[in-house]
Scaffold this motif. Sequence first.
Motif, PDB file in Angstrom:
ATOM      1  N   ILE A   1      52.907  38.764  67.255  1.00  0.00           N
ATOM      2  CA  ILE A   1      51.981  37.631  67.346  1.00  0.00           C
ATOM      3  C   ILE A   1      51.255  37.654  68.687  1.00  0.00           C
ATOM      4  N   VAL A   2      49.944  37.418  68.638  1.00  0.00           N
ATOM      5  CA  VAL A   2      49.110  37.339  69.841  1.00  0.00           C
ATOM      6  C   VAL A   2      48.553  35.926  69.945  1.00  0.00           C
ATOM      7  N   ASP A   3      48.697  35.312  71.121  1.00  0.00           N
ATOM      8  CA  ASP A   3      48.172  33.972  71.382  1.00  0.00           C
ATOM      9  C   ASP A   3      47.069  34.084  72.421  1.00  0.00           C
TER      10      ASP A   3
ATOM     11  N   VAL B   1      47.045  36.535  64.839  1.00  0.00           N
ATOM     12  CA  VAL B   1      46.297  36.255  66.063  1.00  0.00           C
ATOM     13  C   VAL B   1      45.967  34.767  66.072  1.00  0.00           C
ATOM     14  N   LEU B   2      46.350  34.093  67.154  1.00  0.00           N
ATOM     15  CA  LEU B   2      46.153  32.656  67.302  1.00  0.00           C
ATOM     16  C   LEU B   2      45.147  32.374  68.409  1.00  0.00           C
ATOM     17  N   SER B   3      44.349  31.333  68.235  1.00  0.00           N
ATOM     18  CA  SER B   3      43.427  30.901  69.299  1.00  0.00           C
ATOM     19  C   SER B   3      43.278  29.393  69.263  1.00  0.00           C
TER      20      SER B   3
ATOM     21  N   HIS C   1      37.645  35.828  66.652  1.00  0.00           N
ATOM     22  CA  HIS C   1      37.598  36.509  65.359  1.00  0.00           C
ATOM     23  C   HIS C   1      37.259  37.984  65.535  1.00  0.00           C
ATOM     24  N   ASP C   2      36.294  38.282  66.388  1.00  0.00           N
ATOM     25  CA  ASP C   2      35.941  39.681  66.646  1.00  0.00           C
ATOM     26  C   ASP C   2      37.134  40.446  67.211  1.00  0.00           C
TER      27      ASP C   2
ATOM     28  N   PHE D   1      44.802  34.906  60.866  1.00  0.00           N
ATOM     29  CA  PHE D   1      44.035  34.479  62.039  1.00  0.00           C
ATOM     30  C   PHE D   1      43.896  32.969  62.007  1.00  0.00           C
ATOM     31  N   VAL D   2      44.163  32.319  63.147  1.00  0.00           N
ATOM     32  CA  VAL D   2      44.026  30.865  63.263  1.00  0.00           C
ATOM     33  C   VAL D   2      43.212  30.557  64.511  1.00  0.00           C
ATOM     34  N   ALA D   3      42.189  29.711  64.385  1.00  0.00           N
ATOM     35  CA  ALA D   3      41.361  29.375  65.547  1.00  0.00           C
ATOM     36  C   ALA D   3      40.872  27.942  65.486  1.00  0.00           C
ATOM     37  N   LYS D   4      40.736  27.352  66.666  1.00  0.00           N
ATOM     38  CA  LYS D   4      40.175  26.012  66.783  1.00  0.00           C
ATOM     39  C   LYS D   4      38.650  26.070  66.627  1.00  0.00           C
TER      40      LYS D   4
END
Length: 235
Positions: A79-81, A147-149, A174-175, A187-190
Amino acid sequence: MAKDVKGGRPTGSLPTGRRATVRVKTARGRTVSSQRWLQRQLNDPYVAEAKKRGYRSRAAFKLLQIDDQFRFLKPGMRIVDLGAAPGGWTQVAVERAKPGRAGGIVIGLDITPVEPVPGATVLAKDFYDDDAPAVLMELLAGPADVVLSDMAASATGDTQTDHLRIMGLAEAAHDFARQVLKPGGTFVAKVLRGGTERALLDRLKKDFAKVRHVKPEASRSDSAEMYVVGIGFRG
């Protein structure tokens, strides 16, 4: 402490117990806006619960609730944060990936120094750096499962400007995710509601089998923030 249960899985993603309302008294040098912010913080059950459980921010509950719904954080995952500071999401990732016991690997990345998170590797690095994907994949010993953001730019007070800045970060995340995710990854992003999020959703739908918008309960009702979740990276 009791935990809520969803589908037989203990979630622990909701505050427990009741607290008396705290009223903030006026003080010399304190603006009305800072007084309101302080009163909201003192009366926010997620702030109190985060302190009780040792999370570095109330935002940890947002990730807990998103994962309770979609169940993408599992033992043994890589997992990458992105934008990890102050470390709340990294803490949750460690809890659920179980590095050491299950072989998971959690890496937090931020240009702001972050205090060490037990069980994770935290790098003071800009994910915009050209070598960032290669550095991450070397540390992960392969592509990432998730991948989390939760990145957000400093607020300017102008709604449209703030929207565009956060959407720019989400698009950059995302890129980055496209370079390091394994097929089937998540993929999770705000994001912020405001008009341009549709373009990001269209891009995500090309890369992921399933794309969803979600507003976790821990996200304040008066906030325009939401999260996009892309599941099943096509690679």
